[in-house]
Enzyme design. Structure first.
Site, PDB file in Angstrom:
ATOM      1  N   LYS A   9      -0.591 -15.767   7.041  1.00 56.89           N
ATOM      2  CA  LYS A   9       0.380 -14.742   7.437  1.00 56.89           C
ATOM      3  C   LYS A   9       1.807 -15.295   7.410  1.00 56.89           C
ATOM      4  O   LYS A   9       2.013 -16.520   7.366  1.00 56.89           O
ATOM      5  CB  LYS A   9       0.004 -14.205   8.818  1.00 56.89           C
ATOM      6  CG  LYS A   9      -1.336 -13.440   8.829  1.00 56.89           C
ATOM      7  CD  LYS A   9      -1.576 -12.795  10.188  1.00 56.89           C
ATOM      8  CE  LYS A   9      -2.853 -11.965  10.193  1.00 56.89           C
ATOM      9  NZ  LYS A   9      -3.023 -11.241  11.492  1.00 56.89           N
ATOM     10  N   TYR A  49      -3.791  -2.603   6.089  1.00 58.22           N
ATOM     11  CA  TYR A  49      -4.298  -2.478   7.459  1.00 58.22           C
ATOM     12  C   TYR A  49      -4.571  -1.023   7.853  1.00 58.22           C
ATOM     13  O   TYR A  49      -4.549  -0.687   9.036  1.00 58.22           O
ATOM     14  CB  TYR A  49      -3.303  -3.115   8.439  1.00 58.22           C
ATOM     15  CG  TYR A  49      -3.451  -4.621   8.576  1.00 58.22           C
ATOM     16  CD1 TYR A  49      -4.621  -5.184   9.108  1.00 58.22           C
ATOM     17  CD2 TYR A  49      -2.420  -5.489   8.220  1.00 58.22           C
ATOM     18  CE1 TYR A  49      -4.757  -6.555   9.262  1.00 58.22           C
ATOM     19  CE2 TYR A  49      -2.552  -6.868   8.372  1.00 58.22           C
ATOM     20  CZ  TYR A  49      -3.720  -7.392   8.900  1.00 58.22           C
ATOM     21  OH  TYR A  49      -3.852  -8.756   9.060  1.00 58.22           O
ATOM     22  N   ASN A 112      -0.473 -14.509  14.400  1.00 59.53           N
ATOM     23  CA  ASN A 112      -1.617 -15.395  14.633  1.00 59.53           C
ATOM     24  C   ASN A 112      -2.075 -16.148  13.373  1.00 59.53           C
ATOM     25  O   ASN A 112      -3.235 -16.510  13.236  1.00 59.53           O
ATOM     26  CB  ASN A 112      -2.767 -14.626  15.291  1.00 59.53           C
ATOM     27  CG  ASN A 112      -3.181 -13.416  14.473  1.00 59.53           C
ATOM     28  OD1 ASN A 112      -2.730 -13.250  13.345  1.00 59.53           O
ATOM     29  ND2 ASN A 112      -4.048 -12.595  15.021  1.00 59.53           N
ATOM     30  N   HIS A 115      -5.480 -14.347   8.477  1.00 57.05           N
ATOM     31  CA  HIS A 115      -6.373 -13.187   8.434  1.00 57.05           C
ATOM     32  C   HIS A 115      -7.629 -13.569   7.665  1.00 57.05           C
ATOM     33  O   HIS A 115      -7.552 -14.290   6.666  1.00 57.05           O
ATOM     34  CB  HIS A 115      -5.691 -12.015   7.699  1.00 57.05           C
ATOM     35  CG  HIS A 115      -6.658 -10.917   7.330  1.00 57.05           C
ATOM     36  ND1 HIS A 115      -6.964  -9.888   8.186  1.00 57.05           N
ATOM     37  CD2 HIS A 115      -7.422 -10.729   6.221  1.00 57.05           C
ATOM     38  CE1 HIS A 115      -7.872  -9.104   7.612  1.00 57.05           C
ATOM     39  NE2 HIS A 115      -8.173  -9.588   6.418  1.00 57.05           N
ATOM     40  N   GLU A 126     -10.629  -5.540   0.652  1.00 55.26           N
ATOM     41  CA  GLU A 126      -9.485  -6.458   0.727  1.00 55.26           C
ATOM     42  C   GLU A 126      -9.357  -7.363  -0.509  1.00 55.26           C
ATOM     43  O   GLU A 126      -8.244  -7.690  -0.917  1.00 55.26           O
ATOM     44  CB  GLU A 126      -9.606  -7.310   1.994  1.00 55.26           C
ATOM     45  CG  GLU A 126      -9.454  -6.460   3.261  1.00 55.26           C
ATOM     46  CD  GLU A 126      -9.668  -7.262   4.538  1.00 55.26           C
ATOM     47  OE1 GLU A 126     -10.012  -8.457   4.465  1.00 55.26           O
ATOM     48  OE2 GLU A 126      -9.485  -6.665   5.623  1.00 55.26           O
TER      49      GLU A 126
HETATM   50  O1  CDP Z   1      -7.253 -10.211  12.756  1.00 58.64           O
HETATM   51  P1  CDP Z   1      -8.425  -9.850  13.645  1.00 58.64           P
HETATM   52  O2  CDP Z   1      -9.566  -9.242  12.871  1.00 58.64           O
HETATM   53  O3  CDP Z   1      -8.850 -10.987  14.518  1.00 58.64           O
HETATM   54  O4  CDP Z   1      -7.895  -8.733  14.663  1.00 58.64           O
HETATM   55  P2  CDP Z   1      -7.794  -7.137  14.521  1.00 58.64           P
HETATM   56  O5  CDP Z   1      -8.201  -6.543  15.820  1.00 58.64           O
HETATM   57  O6  CDP Z   1      -8.489  -6.665  13.285  1.00 58.64           O
HETATM   58  O7  CDP Z   1      -6.230  -6.882  14.375  1.00 58.64           O
HETATM   59  C1  CDP Z   1      -5.573  -7.113  13.146  1.00 58.64           C
HETATM   60  C2  CDP Z   1      -4.271  -7.808  13.443  1.00 58.64           C
HETATM   61  O8  CDP Z   1      -3.433  -6.942  14.200  1.00 58.64           O
HETATM   62  C3  CDP Z   1      -4.376  -9.069  14.291  1.00 58.64           C
HETATM   63  O9  CDP Z   1      -4.751 -10.212  13.558  1.00 58.64           O
HETATM   64  C4  CDP Z   1      -2.965  -9.181  14.839  1.00 58.64           C
HETATM   65  O10 CDP Z   1      -2.068  -9.719  13.862  1.00 58.64           O
HETATM   66  C5  CDP Z   1      -2.612  -7.709  15.076  1.00 58.64           C
HETATM   67  N1  CDP Z   1      -2.839  -7.290  16.483  1.00 58.64           N
HETATM   68  C6  CDP Z   1      -1.758  -7.111  17.329  1.00 58.64           C
HETATM   69  O11 CDP Z   1      -0.615  -7.301  16.918  1.00 58.64           O
HETATM   70  N2  CDP Z   1      -1.963  -6.735  18.645  1.00 58.64           N
HETATM   71  C7  CDP Z   1      -3.208  -6.519  19.106  1.00 58.64           C
HETATM   72  N3  CDP Z   1      -3.379  -6.146  20.381  1.00 58.64           N
HETATM   73  C8  CDP Z   1      -4.311  -6.686  18.263  1.00 58.64           C
HETATM   74  C9  CDP Z   1      -4.100  -7.070  16.948  1.00 58.64           C
HETATM   75 MG    MG Z   2      -9.772  -7.439  11.814  1.00 57.05          MG
END
Ligand code: CDP
Ligand code: MG
Length: 138
Positions: A9, A49, A112, A115, A126
């Site tokens: 990222k 996304y 974070n 991805h 994807e």
């Molecule tokens: O990336 P991951 O699958 O672990 O998490 P996700 O629930 O699919 O969310 C996608 C991305 O959205 C995360 O990796 C974060 O960058 C962002 N995110 C966020 O900004 N705030 C949250 N409460 C949850 C996710």
């Molecule tokens: Mg995810």
């Protein structure tokens, strides 16, 4: 053998740790079958996304993901999807296990570092989002 999409990222690219992240996946035994550096528009980040379009963090996420270049790659290996997710760690770096990429390089739940596709269905959306079949070099 399974394939998964991984993104370094914008936060991690800005920290100059893209190479360390790629290297970690190589050390873990994955084969890099496609790799490129790209910058998404906010609209493209929104399409990537799309699954999160109704979540409160969607707009901020699209802003962040289009805030600078990212490194996209396809990794191949046994159980690649779940193994990559384990090496990445929890979405919130403060809750991620020691030694995971998000613990090492993530800043907060939004920024974070990395991805990884979360299911075969996600990977099937994807991978072609970033790469044509010709660009996957086993
Ligand atoms: O990336 P991951 O699958 O672990 O998490 P996700 O629930 O699919 O969310 C996608 C991305 O959205 C995360 O990796 C974060 O960058 C962002 N995110 C966020 O900004 N705030 C949250 N409460 C949850 C996710
Ligand atoms: Mg995810």
């Amino acid at each position: 053998m399974e394939k998964t999409l991984v993104l370094v990222k914008p936060d991690a690219v800005r920290k100059n740790v893209a190479g360390k992240i790629i290297s970690r996946f190589e050390d873990e035994g994955f084969k890099v079958v496609a790799l490129k550096k790209v910058k998404l528009s906010k609209e493209e980040a929104g399409r990537f996304y799309m699954v999160h379009k109704d979540r409160p963090f969607y707009d901020e996420l699209c802003e962040f993901m289009s805030s600078g270049p990212i490194v996209a790659m396809v990794l191949e290996g046994e159980n690649a999807i779940s193994r990559v997710r384990q090496i990445m760690g929890a979405t919130d770096p403060s809750k991620a296990e020691e030694g995971t990429l998000r613990k090492l390089y993530g800043s907060n739940i939004g920024e974070n570092a990395v991805h990884g596709s979360d299911s075969p269905e996600s990977a099937a959306y994807e991978i072609p989002f970033f790469f044509s079949g010709l660009e996957l070099v086993g």
